[in-house]
Scaffold this motif. Structure first.
Motif, short mmCIF file in Angstrom:
data_model
loop_
_atom_site.label_atom_id
_atom_site.label_comp_id
_atom_site.label_asym_id
_atom_site.label_seq_id
_atom_site.Cartn_x
_atom_site.Cartn_y
_atom_site.Cartn_z
N SER A 139 0.83 -1.21 0.00
CA SER A 139 0.00 0.00 0.00
C SER A 139 0.87 1.26 0.00
O SER A 139 0.55 2.26 -0.65
CB SER A 139 -0.93 0.01 1.22
N SER A 393 -5.35 -3.39 -3.72
CA SER A 393 -6.69 -2.86 -3.99
C SER A 393 -6.73 -1.37 -3.69
O SER A 393 -5.93 -0.85 -2.89
CB SER A 393 -7.74 -3.58 -3.14
N GLU A 395 -9.00 0.15 -2.04
CA GLU A 395 -9.38 0.32 -0.63
C GLU A 395 -8.17 0.25 0.29
O GLU A 395 -8.10 0.97 1.30
CB GLU A 395 -10.40 -0.75 -0.22
N GLU A 396 -7.19 -0.57 -0.06
CA GLU A 396 -5.99 -0.70 0.77
C GLU A 396 -5.07 0.50 0.63
O GLU A 396 -4.42 0.91 1.60
CB GLU A 396 -5.23 -1.97 0.39
#
Length: 432
Positions: A139, A393, A395-396
């Motif tokens: 991330s 992702s 979201e991450e």
């Protein structure tokens, strides 16, 4: 009439965007809806057709085609790895060395390719696996790559600045190019500060020292790629050739460089030409459609009404610029940089110049604002590419990306309220 036209224009535009109509078509249809409020249908259709063709019939737009072609050649020509090696040399002794290498690599490659997406893909695809091997969180790696990829919109040569020059009524491309350097570097440094703080906290490693002989080799390997910027920007600023001629020279230089590196084959040419034609066609149609919108807004008096509305809230320059900044940041979250520049330059530039803002400074403010939108949802192209390349992702990556977003906002505020960050170099070179 202006209020009715504004409602028709923006309501139609956002409804069409919401149902998935391509942005160029949405702009054209919304412009026709606004124009019909002021003039008869036959005049609207005839004038819209004229503006569509006339908007694309500009010699200056050839610069965008050639810069896109040069960038495509360099994307496919083995340039990225040489610039990454140079970036390692520049940023390799900082905590989280590979993250800083990613930032510097995006600044170098983005300025050459002129594309945030190309930079995020080319640099990220090399750096993300290396950072994963060193124990970096995916991330974090992806956020660094995403946040730094738009720096090429400010560091020239930049197609966004060329479009601004065209739609703003001829603001000097030379001055805009030179004005973009310090804000672009500030943008990169703000990202590196956050990356440094996170790296210290997470105890990410410092790269091993590079032997002197290898340093010399890395620099010599990178010089030919960097010389393209020197030749093109130096020639444009020095008045040796125009931006369009400089872009054509960039194509020849990139092709010769790729051939010298033996990293380009005849089989790559159809792909390169297809990419160039596709991207240029999209930009040109956007320019043509936006010309219709500019005409529709002019005949209905929309820019004047928006100006009056903003100035009725406050005539304080600081507050007016802040309102513009907030609006542009919001616009950037759901609209790509090219249509946003085409639509909002004729709306906001008269207000800015009325408040005493230099057109070159305003151009940098506009591009900086909209560049941040490339990394934000829901339609941030760099966000999607960077997440895909980083194998993480959306979201991450967003919680980490927010930290970089805050740093970029602070850098933007400095650029907005300290004009000399943008204007110092153009003034120094007598371009203003």
């Amino acid at each position: 009439m202006a209020l009715q036209a504004a409602i028709a224009l923006f309501a139609t535009f956002f409804v069409l965007l919401g149902v998935g109509v391509p942005i160029s078509v949405s702009i054209g249809i919304a412009s026709l809806a606004a124009g019909l409020i002021a003039v008869p249908a036959d005049i609207v259709l005839f004038t819209a057709a004229q503006n569509l063709i006339g908007g694309m019939n500009s010699f200056a737009l050839l610069a965008i085609l050639f810069f896109i072609l040069a960038g495509s050649i360099m994307n496919n020509g083995g340039i990225a790895i040489r610039l990454i090696n140079l970036a390692k040399l520049i940023a390799g002794r900082l905590p989280g060395s590979l993250a800083h290498t990613n930032v510097v690599g995006n600044m170098l490659f983005g300025s050459i390719s002129g594309s945030a997406v190309a930079a995020a893909a080319a640099i990220g695809s090399v750096m993300s696996p290396l950072q994963a091997q060193e124990g970096y969180k995916r991330s974090y790696s992806a956020a660094v790559n995403i946040a730094s990829s738009p720096t090429g919109f400010l560091i020239p040569p930049s197609s966004a600045l060329i479009i601004f020059s065209l739609v703003s009524g001829g603001t000097s491309i030379s001055a805009l190019f030179i004005a973009g350097y310090l804000p672009g570097i500030l943008m990169g440094l703000s990202i590196m500060i956050v990356a440094y703080i996170i790296a210290k906290k997470e105890q990410y490693p410092v790269a091993d020292p590079i032997p002197f002989r290898e340093k010399v080799k890395v620099i010599l390997d990178a010089i030919p790629s960097l010389l393209m910027i020197v030749v093109v920007i130096g020639g444009i600023v020095g008045g040796i050739f125009t931006a369009t001629e400089g872009a054509a020279i960039a194509v020849i230089y990139a092709a010769l460089l790729a051939l010298a590196y033996r990293s380009l084959s005849w089989r790559d040419i159809p792909k390169i030409l297809t990419e160039t034609v596709s991207m240029t066609g999209i930009v040109l149609f956007l320019v043509g459609a936006s010309s219709i919108m500019s005409w529709a807004m002019t005949i209905t008096g929309i820019p004047a009404e928006i100006s009056n509305a903003m100035l009725s809230i406050s005539e304080n320059k600081i507050i007016v610029l802040f309102m513009m900044m907030v609006i542009l940041l919001i616009i950037g979250t759901f609209m790509d940089i090219t249509p946003a520049v085409l639509i909002f330059t004729p709306i906001f530039m008269p207000i800015a110049t009325q408040m005493g803002v230099d057109p070159v400074h305003f151009g940098i403010i506009l591009i900086f604002n909209l560049a941040i939108g490339i990394m934000t949802p829901p339609v941030g192209s760099a966000l999607f590419i960077g997440s895909s390349v980083g194998k993480v992702s959306i979201e991450e990556v967003i919680p980490t990306l927010v930290k970089f977003f805050i740093a970029l906002i602070i850098a933007l505020l400095l650029v907005v309220y300290i004009p000399q960050i943008s204007l110092f170099l153009p003034q120094l070179l007598n371009l203003l």
